[in-house]
Each structure stands twice: as structure tokens, then as C-alpha cells.
Design an enzyme around this catalytic site. Structure first.
Site, mmCIF file in Angstrom:
data_model
loop_
_atom_site.group_PDB
_atom_site.id
_atom_site.type_symbol
_atom_site.label_atom_id
_atom_site.label_comp_id
_atom_site.label_asym_id
_atom_site.label_seq_id
_atom_site.Cartn_x
_atom_site.Cartn_y
_atom_site.Cartn_z
ATOM 1 N N HIS A 143 3.840 -2.019 3.333
ATOM 2 C CA HIS A 143 3.965 -0.702 2.712
ATOM 3 C C HIS A 143 5.388 -0.545 2.163
ATOM 4 O O HIS A 143 6.342 -0.686 2.933
ATOM 5 C CB HIS A 143 3.691 0.413 3.732
ATOM 6 C CG HIS A 143 2.343 0.335 4.370
ATOM 7 N ND1 HIS A 143 2.104 -0.448 5.489
ATOM 8 C CD2 HIS A 143 1.165 0.910 4.046
ATOM 9 C CE1 HIS A 143 0.830 -0.324 5.830
ATOM 10 N NE2 HIS A 143 0.238 0.493 4.974
ATOM 11 N N ASP A 151 0.819 -1.210 0.000
ATOM 12 C CA ASP A 151 0.000 0.000 0.000
ATOM 13 C C ASP A 151 0.854 1.261 0.000
ATOM 14 O O ASP A 151 1.987 1.271 0.483
ATOM 15 C CB ASP A 151 -0.871 0.048 1.265
ATOM 16 C CG ASP A 151 -2.113 -0.806 1.164
ATOM 17 O OD1 ASP A 151 -2.204 -1.622 0.225
ATOM 18 O OD2 ASP A 151 -2.993 -0.658 2.038
#
Length: 271
Positions: free
Chosen positions: A227, A82
Site C-alpha cells: 500500500h 492498493d
């Protein structure tokens, strides 16, 4: 949502920290969700023959030539990232290419897609699933329909301008969704994808700890949330991949995890 612009790594932390705390509870989600196994079962019962009109990732530009995977038989898991792309994403892509692993990347539009168009282009070219994580990481359930449409639509358009194709998946910030998010997602042709494992990598630069957290939570048909914008994350990825392969897992993109089901716009997919 406190971190609207994602101008610096420090400002990103509060927003994503909240998301990680909500890992499995996701109490703000509205309505039902569908697991990958349920999606596959429903598709098999209805006689579906493929994920959708788009072929499964098969590796491009030397990324490897993985065959289509039957996740009813294989022990599948999806690796997702993400809030990128970021400065470390090219290194991550080198790792994935070496390991012949395809991942799903939920990209932020402002200051990410616009800043790293060549990386976005490479993601698509090397067989990864390019997906939508909104324009500024606003909580979509706090917006009206016009606001939701702008957050998702601007990123759709920005990615399409670079890759020639609009995403078919999105991840709502903090995993928060509601009926209006569902309606707009359906309108834009976007399925919603949540997760089952996260490393809370916003909170540590300890790559060994990030690896341990993911391995402790990994399970069949799981969706891993990481991430690619934090310093400890990318160095943890080779160890995560090696150990999960050793445990018999096959890495797939989210659409491959759902296949033979097609990602259904508006539907929330959650292991």
C-alpha cells in the site's frame, strides 16, 4: 466495512488490516480462480498472440524501455499497490522510474483518484497499469448488484476522465468476491486480481520488516500486495526491488504476467 470514506490514514487501518489477515486464505472467495501460469498455458494452447488490444507497458516519459517479457521463460513477479494514490506516491514513482520497474496500481476513487489527478495521470504516462480498487473500499460481497456497480463504475469513470482509458483490472476489497461481483465485473470489463504476498504494512512503520515479509513470501509468478499510503512502505521498496532482482526476478505488470492471455472480465486471477 468499517472504513468507508478513507478520510484519514487512521481510519483506513481497520479495513486494510482485515484484508492482510486474509492474505492467503481468502475464504470468502466464491468459485474458481486462475493462476498466471494456467492463464498463459490456456492462451498458448488456443494460439493467442498477445495480451490484448492494449500494448504491454514499454516505458513512457523516461520510465525505461523494457521489452515484452515471456514469463514462461523469465522468473516473473508483479509488484502491486492498493488504496492510493497518496502523498507518497510521487516518491514511489521516482523509485520505480529509476529502477525501470512497472507496477500495477489499484486505485481508490473517493479521496484518492479525485484528490491526486496529476498522480493518476503520471501513473498512466509512465507505463504503469492503472486499475480499480472501488470507490470507498466497501466489501463488494456485502452489496447488491447496484451497489457493486456503483463502487466499481464510479472509479472506472473517474480514472477514464483523467487518463482517457478505463481500467481493465480490479481488486476487490479484502479479496472478497462472489458470483454477483463476478457478473458486474464482467459487465464492466474488469478482471479480478488477488495476491500471493503481503507485508501487512498497515501494522508497522518498520521498513526493514516490510521488506523481510515480502522477500520471505516472494515466488515465481507471484503478485505482491503493498500500500503506497503507509509511512513505512515506500522506503521499503528499493530494497525489495534490489533483492528480488538479485534473485533473478523480472518485474512485470499483472497483464504482462498473464500474457499471452488477455485478462478475462470477471475471472479471478490468483497465484
Amino acid at each position: 466495512m468499517p472504513a468507508r470514506t478513507y478520510r484519514t490514514r487512521v481510519r483506513v487501518v481497520p479495513a486494510l488490516a482485515t484484508a492482510a489477515v486474509l492474505t492467503l486464505a481468502l475464504a470468502g472467495c466464491s468459485g474458481d480462480s486462475t493462476s498466471p501460469a494456467e492463464a498463459r498455458s490456456d492462451a498458448a494452447e488456443s494460439g493467442a498472440s498477445g495480451a490484448d488490444g492494449k500494448p504491454l507497458a514499454s516505458g513512457k516519459d523516461g520510465a525505461g524501455s523494457a521489452p515484452s517479457v515471456d514469463c514462461e521463460k523469465a522468473k516473473c513477479i508483479a509488484l502491486t499497490f492498493d488504496a492510493g494514490p497518496g502523498k507518497d506516491t510521487p516518491e514511489l514513482l521516482d523509485i520505480l522510474k529509476k529502477e525501470k520497474v512497472h507496477a500495477t496500481f489499484f486505485l481508490l476513487g473517493r479521496n484518492h483518484v479525485l484528490k491526486y489527478p496529476d498522480v493518476v495521470r503520471r501513473l498512466a504516462a509512465e507505463g504503469h497499469e492503472v486499475a480499480n480498487h472501488t470507490w470507498t473500499h466497501e466489501r463488494l460481497d456485502k452489496l447488491d448488484k447496484d451497489g457493486i456497480r456503483e463502487e466499481l463504475g464510479r472509479t472506472q469513470d473517474a480514472i477514464a476522465e483523467i487518463t482517457g482509458e478505463k481500467p481493465r483490472l480490479m481488486r476487490p476489497p479484502q479479496g472478497r468476491t462472489d458470483d454477483e461481483v463476478k457478473e458486474v465485473s464482467e459487465e464492466l470489463g474488469l478482471s479480478q486480481v488477488l495476491w500471493s504476498a503481503t507485508a501487512k504494512d498497515y501494522s508497522t512503520t518498520d521498513s526493514a520488516l516490510i521488506k523481510k515479509r515480502i522477500l520471505d513470501q516472494a515466488g515465481r509468478d507471484g503478485i505482491i500486495l503493498l500500500h503506497d499510503i503507509y509511512d513505512g512502505t515506500v522506503p521499503a521498496v528499493p530494497g525489495i526491488i534490489a533483492e528480488l532482482k538479485n534473485r533473478g526476478y523480472t518485474f512485470v505488470t499483472v497483464p504482462e504476467l498473464l500474457s499471452p492471455a488477455a485478462p478475462e472480465p470477471g475471472t479471478v486471477y490468483r497465484p
